[in-house]
Structures are given as structure tokens and as C-alpha cells.
Design an enzyme around this catalytic site. Structure first.
Site, short mmCIF file in Angstrom:
data_model
loop_
_atom_site.label_atom_id
_atom_site.label_comp_id
_atom_site.label_asym_id
_atom_site.label_seq_id
_atom_site.Cartn_x
_atom_site.Cartn_y
_atom_site.Cartn_z
N LYS A 141 0.85 -1.20 0.00
CA LYS A 141 0.00 0.00 0.00
C LYS A 141 0.88 1.25 0.00
CE LYS A 141 -3.40 2.95 0.80
NZ LYS A 141 -4.27 3.35 -0.32
N CYS A 193 -2.04 9.93 -6.24
CA CYS A 193 -3.17 9.68 -5.34
C CYS A 193 -4.20 10.79 -5.53
CB CYS A 193 -2.74 9.65 -3.88
SG CYS A 193 -4.21 9.51 -2.82
O1 HRO Z 1 -5.66 5.73 -0.67
C1 HRO Z 1 -6.27 6.17 -1.67
O2 HRO Z 1 -7.30 6.87 -1.56
C2 HRO Z 1 -5.82 5.92 -3.04
C3 HRO Z 1 -4.52 6.07 -3.46
CL1 HRO Z 1 -3.25 6.44 -2.40
C4 HRO Z 1 -4.21 5.92 -4.83
O3 HRO Z 1 -3.06 6.07 -5.29
N1 HRO Z 1 -5.23 5.61 -5.67
C5 HRO Z 1 -6.50 5.46 -5.26
O4 HRO Z 1 -7.38 5.18 -6.08
N2 HRO Z 1 -6.78 5.60 -3.93
#
Ligand code: HRO
Length: 320
Positions: free
Chosen positions: A50, A139
Site C-alpha cells: 500500500k 493519489c
Molecule cells: O488511498 C487512496 O485513496 C488511493 C490512493 Cl493512495 C491511490 O493512489 N489511488 C487510489 O485510487 N486511492
């Protein structure tokens, strides 16, 4: 899985041997050690953790993920998780005990500032691990923060600083682009940095809005319902981005991500130029058992077409 499958699907990523080209998409099944261990045990050819920040984060309020179930609509998902993660040190500790013989591990960093990224990059460098570094430039879900991948000046600076700090090959996770001029400009910046060894296309399509007809309400809570889109909706955009960067960045490996739920989808990503293919929404919905299923389907397509290795058709997309 047939006995032929491992032989057919075996490949290499930046000279690392892989049993097969499938892996998880960052964010899915990789937030805590038990999930990372399950991925290590799974049939995936590689895995990524993650995206993490320097400090742990709770992320956005729930509901923050919803599947769009494919009944009366395409299959997919919307999320605004807001980067919930256990903090960099947690993933570093995992990386220190990961079984690299089982499969390669990518560590995804998504610092809230350039300085945070550089602090994490320094620590990862000092740890001298076989893990591969990926910087998430895309993100879409931290309120008030725009995506680095959509700010070319900030992206250029990030790549310059990470290159000089890390001094080893690394990769970037890009947002989807929708304009030929943006493909050109992003690729031109990436090509300035020889240490950028791989490019992952694409992150979710940012700031979509999914609405429930009956209740007339957004499906997720954060950001008034706006969130990143995954699944069937994004496959053609993902293929376009994979192919756009495959054509423009011949020295770099491309990792395909977006809309993969079957062997057919994985085949299309490889045909467009991907060396590795990630599974996000469908992995979340189906669990790690999806890897042997997609492998069997991919191998069956290859047998039918007479391909003996994924290297034979990678990037061999024909145009009219
Ligand atoms: O954690 C998120 O909301 C998230 C991340 Cl970091 C990302 O790179 N892509 C996404 O769809 N959600």
C-alpha cells in the site's frame, strides 16, 4: 492450472525472473502484514505494498469504497480511501523480512510532501534491500492536495530529487492522461531521468461521481462523493496510457494497471506494452484466488493463438 502454464507465463522484469506477469495493484490486499503474507503465498508473480506516508494515517471517513456490481451497470469501483496506511516504518519492517525468493516486492511511497518522500527514500536506500521503489505521483483522494502527476513542474522536481537521493533505479505510478500533448510532455520529463526504470499506468481515474438512483445519494462519503474510478470503466484508458508510454519511453518497463478481471484483459495490457499487469478492483472483490484463474485464462488464449511466451506478443499491438 495446466502444467504448461508456468512455462508459458514465465518472464522477466528488469532482469528479475518472474513466474508470471500478474500482481496486485497498490492499495489492494497489501495494507497490513497478513495481507502481504497472503500475497506472498498466492500465485501472483510479484507484489506491491500500500502506498505509504511517513506517519501512519487513518484516511477518509467511511463509506470510502464501493463496488459497482455490474448489474445494470459496468463492473467497477469508486474509492476515496485517503491514503490510510500503517506508516513507512511498518512497510520497511515488512520489506526487511519479505521472502524475495518467493517473488519480488515493490514498496510504494506516497509522501504528503517532497521532503517526506525524500526522507523515506533515504531510509529505504540505507536499508539496502532487494525491494523495488515506486513513487506514487497520482493519489487522487487527499482533500486539498492535487496529484503530482498533473503538475509537470512538481513532477520534474520530484524525479530530480528522488534520482539524486536514491541513486538506484526506481519507478513511478502515473495518473491517467487524456491528451496527446500530455502524453508527450509527461514522457519527455520521464525520459530526462535514466534512473526511472519503470512506469506504472494507470492509477484510478480521479474524481468520478457515482450516484444511487433510488436514494439520490452519493455512494461514498468523502469529498461530497467524488472518488477514483476502477474496473471496466477504465480498461480502455489504461490500455491507451500503457501504449502511449510504451511507445514514448523505449528504455523503460511499463506496468499495466486498470480494468483487469480476466486473461483477456491481461493479454490486452501485454499487447499494449505491459511487462507486468496489476489487478485492483477484481482482486479486492474475488481475493487472491483470482491469480490462478487469470493465469489459466491468459495461458489458454496464448495456446489458442500459438504464443509460447508473453515476450512474443508484448507491445506487438497492430494498428489500422
Ligand atoms: O488511498 C487512496 O485513496 C488511493 C490512493 Cl493512495 C491511490 O493512489 N489511488 C487510489 O485510487 N486511492
Amino acid at each position: 492450472m495446466s502444467n504448461l502454464t508456468p512455462h508459458l507465463l514465465a518472464t522477466q522484469f528488469l532482469e528479475l525472473p518472474l513466474n508470471n506477469p500478474l500482481m496486485n495493484a497498490s492499495g489492494v490486499w497489501c495494507s497490513v502484514a497478513s495481507q502481504l503474507e497472503a500475497l506472498t503465498e498466492s500465485a501472483a508473480g510479484a507484489m506491491v505494498s500500500k502506498s505509504c506516508t511517513l506517519q501512519p494515517r487513518d484516511g477518509n471517513p467511511e463509506p470510502r469504497y464501493r463496488v459497482l456490481d455490474g448489474e445494470n451497470q459496468p463492473f467497477g469501483s469508486i474509492n476515496s480511501m485517503g491514503l490510510p496506511n500503517e506508516g513507512f516504518n511498518y512497510y520497511l519492517r515488512y520489506a526487511q523480512r519479505h521472502d524475495y525468493e518467493a517473488k519480488p516486492l515493490f514498496i510504494s511511497l506516497s509522501g504528503l510532501t517532497l521532503d517526506d518522500n525524500l526522507t523515506m527514500v533515504d531510509a529505504l536506500k540505507d536499508a539496502v534491500l532487494p525491494a523495488l521503489l515506486e513513487i506514487n505521483l497520482s493519489c487522487p483522494n487527499v482533500p486539498g492536495k492535487s496529484q503530482t502527476g498533473y503538475d509537470f513542474e512538481a513532477m520534474d522536481m520530484m524525479l530530480a530529487e528522488v534520482s539524486s537521493g536514491y541513486q538506484r533505479g526506481f519507478g513511478v505510478k502515473l495518473p491517467p492522461y487524456f491528451d496527446m500533448a500530455h502524453f508527450d510532455e509527461a514522457a519527455e520529463i520521464l525520459n530526462r531521468y535514466p534512473l526511472v526504470a519503470f512506469v506504472t499506468c494507470i492509477n484510478s481515474i480521479g474524481n468520478a461521481l457515482a450516484i444511487d438512483l433510488d436514494s439520490e445519494t452519493t455512494l461514498i462519503k468523502p469529498k461530497d462523493g467524488f472518488g477514483g474510478l476502477g474496473g471496466d470503466f477504465v480498461l480502455p484508458t489504461a490500455l491507451a496510457n500503457v501504449n502511449a508510454f510504451y511507445r514514448r519511453c523505449p528504455e523503460k518497463a511499463i506496468i499495466g494497471c486498470g480494468g483487469v478481471k480476466s486473461g483477456r484483459d491481461a493479454f490486452l495490457h501485454i499487447l499494449a506494452g505491459a511487462t507486468l499487469v496489476q489487478i485492483g478492483t477484481s482482486l479486492l472483490e474475488e481475493g487472491p484466488g483470482i491469480f490462478p484463474r487469470v493465469q489459466t485464462e491468459l495461458a489458454a488464449i496464448m495456446v489458442k493463438k500459438g504464443y509460447q511466451s508473453v515476450d512474443e506478443f508484448r507491445g506487438k499491438l497492430k494498428t489500422l
